[in-house]
Write an enzyme that holds these catalytic residues in place. Structure first.
Site, PDB file in Angstrom:
ATOM      1  N   ASP A  45       0.818  -1.208   0.000  1.00 33.15           N
ATOM      2  CA  ASP A  45       0.000   0.000   0.000  1.00 33.15           C
ATOM      3  C   ASP A  45       0.853   1.259   0.000  1.00 33.15           C
ATOM      4  O   ASP A  45       0.453   2.286  -0.551  1.00 33.15           O
ATOM      5  CB  ASP A  45      -0.941  -0.001   1.210  1.00 33.15           C
ATOM      6  CG  ASP A  45      -2.111  -0.956   1.023  1.00 33.15           C
ATOM      7  OD1 ASP A  45      -2.361  -1.376  -0.125  1.00 33.15           O
ATOM      8  OD2 ASP A  45      -2.771  -1.292   2.026  1.00 33.15           O
ATOM      9  N   ASP A 151      -3.356  14.704  21.575  1.00 32.43           N
ATOM     10  CA  ASP A 151      -2.160  14.519  20.756  1.00 32.43           C
ATOM     11  C   ASP A 151      -2.343  15.025  19.333  1.00 32.43           C
ATOM     12  O   ASP A 151      -1.378  15.412  18.677  1.00 32.43           O
ATOM     13  CB  ASP A 151      -1.772  13.035  20.716  1.00 32.43           C
ATOM     14  CG  ASP A 151      -1.122  12.580  22.011  1.00 32.43           C
ATOM     15  OD1 ASP A 151      -0.904  13.441  22.902  1.00 32.43           O
ATOM     16  OD2 ASP A 151      -0.839  11.375  22.139  1.00 32.43           O
TER      17      ASP A 151
END
Length: 265
Positions: A45, A151
């Site tokens: 991928d 985050d």
């Protein structure tokens, strides 16, 4: 027909590339890296993402095919043992076009003279702070939705919903749906700070805008690419008007791909 091949770069993949190229040239196909009608990705991928970004300026004129040589090939229809079948299919039969939605990312800066940055993602885009806690106002369709602390945030396409988004607990979305998904990265939730705490799926007519609160510098990823964006005024995400085109020579339904990639036999 003109074609190009993008390789993972390892010896095995390069060997398959040479075989595919030789076979197709025997059928009078022309190798053209600049203006291919079909791009064949040989690898995993990551290789496919590289091929997409290399030819993202030709999406209306180019269709993609994936040959999977790694451990996970979600975008690949073919395996090395089927290379001869693939070449014959390309040479002898017409293909069906399958289109997947893409993600538009627009970065605007505080300095009016600085030109906007525009990106196109096949899988996802993430935004994180350079240092310290990531604090950002999330606007949806022009209205403030929440002030996020944590985050970072990940905005993904339906096909990208099976990638980093899935690792963040996001939903898997069928790529026939023109939508984007927002997933949280380690949000801060307590008596003082609250976030929705759940992935959000936005339709094509909705936009998401992130506006800085504490500092204007961010680490932005677009698929496998990373950028340090400084003095940001806002970052906008929306479903792109462009789509990636896959050349399908055999059926491989989306849910079959999901099952083969994550569950197996």
């Amino acid at each position: 027909m003109k074609f190009a091949i993008v390789s993972k770069g390892d010896p095995q993949s390069n060997e398959y590339v040479q075989k595919i190229r030789s076979y197709l040239e025997d059928f009078r196909f022309r190798y053209d890296e600049d203006q291919p009608e079909i791009v064949i990705s040989v690898g995993g991928d990551g290789t496919f993402l590289y091929a997409f970004h290399k030819y993202k300026g030709r999406l209306e004129h180019t269709a993609f095919v994936g040959v999977h040589t790694g451990h996970l090939g979600f975008y690949a229809d073919w395996v090395p043992e089927e290379i001869e079948k693939l070449v014959i299919a390309i040479a002898k039969s017409s293909f069906r076009i399958v289109e997947y939605p893409l993600l538009d990312v627009l970065v605007r800066y505080n300095q009016p003279a600085k030109r906007d940055s525009q990106y196109l993602a096949l899988n996802e885009s993430t935004v994180k702070s350079v240092e310290g806690t990531f604090v950002i106002d999330v606007e949806i369709k022009g209205e403030l939705f929440e002030r996020f602390r944590g985050d970072g945030l990940c905005v993904s396409t339906p096909s990208g919903s099976t990638a980093y988004n899935k690792a963040l607990g996001g939903a898997i979305i069928h790529p026939s749906l023109e939508a984007i998904q927002i997933a949280e990265m380690a949000s801060i939730n307590n008596r003082v700070f609250r976030t929705i705490g759940s992935p959000l799926i936005l339709p094509s007519h909705h936009t998401c805008v992130l506006k800085p609160v504490t500092q204007p510098d961010f680490l932005v990823t677009v698929d496998h690419l990373s950028f340090l964006e400084k003095d940001v005024k806002w970052i906008q995400f929306r479903v792109s008007e462009k789509k990636i085109r896959f050349a399908r020579y055999k059926p491989f339904p989306f849910w079959s791909r999901v099952r083969a990639s994550f569950i197996g036999d």
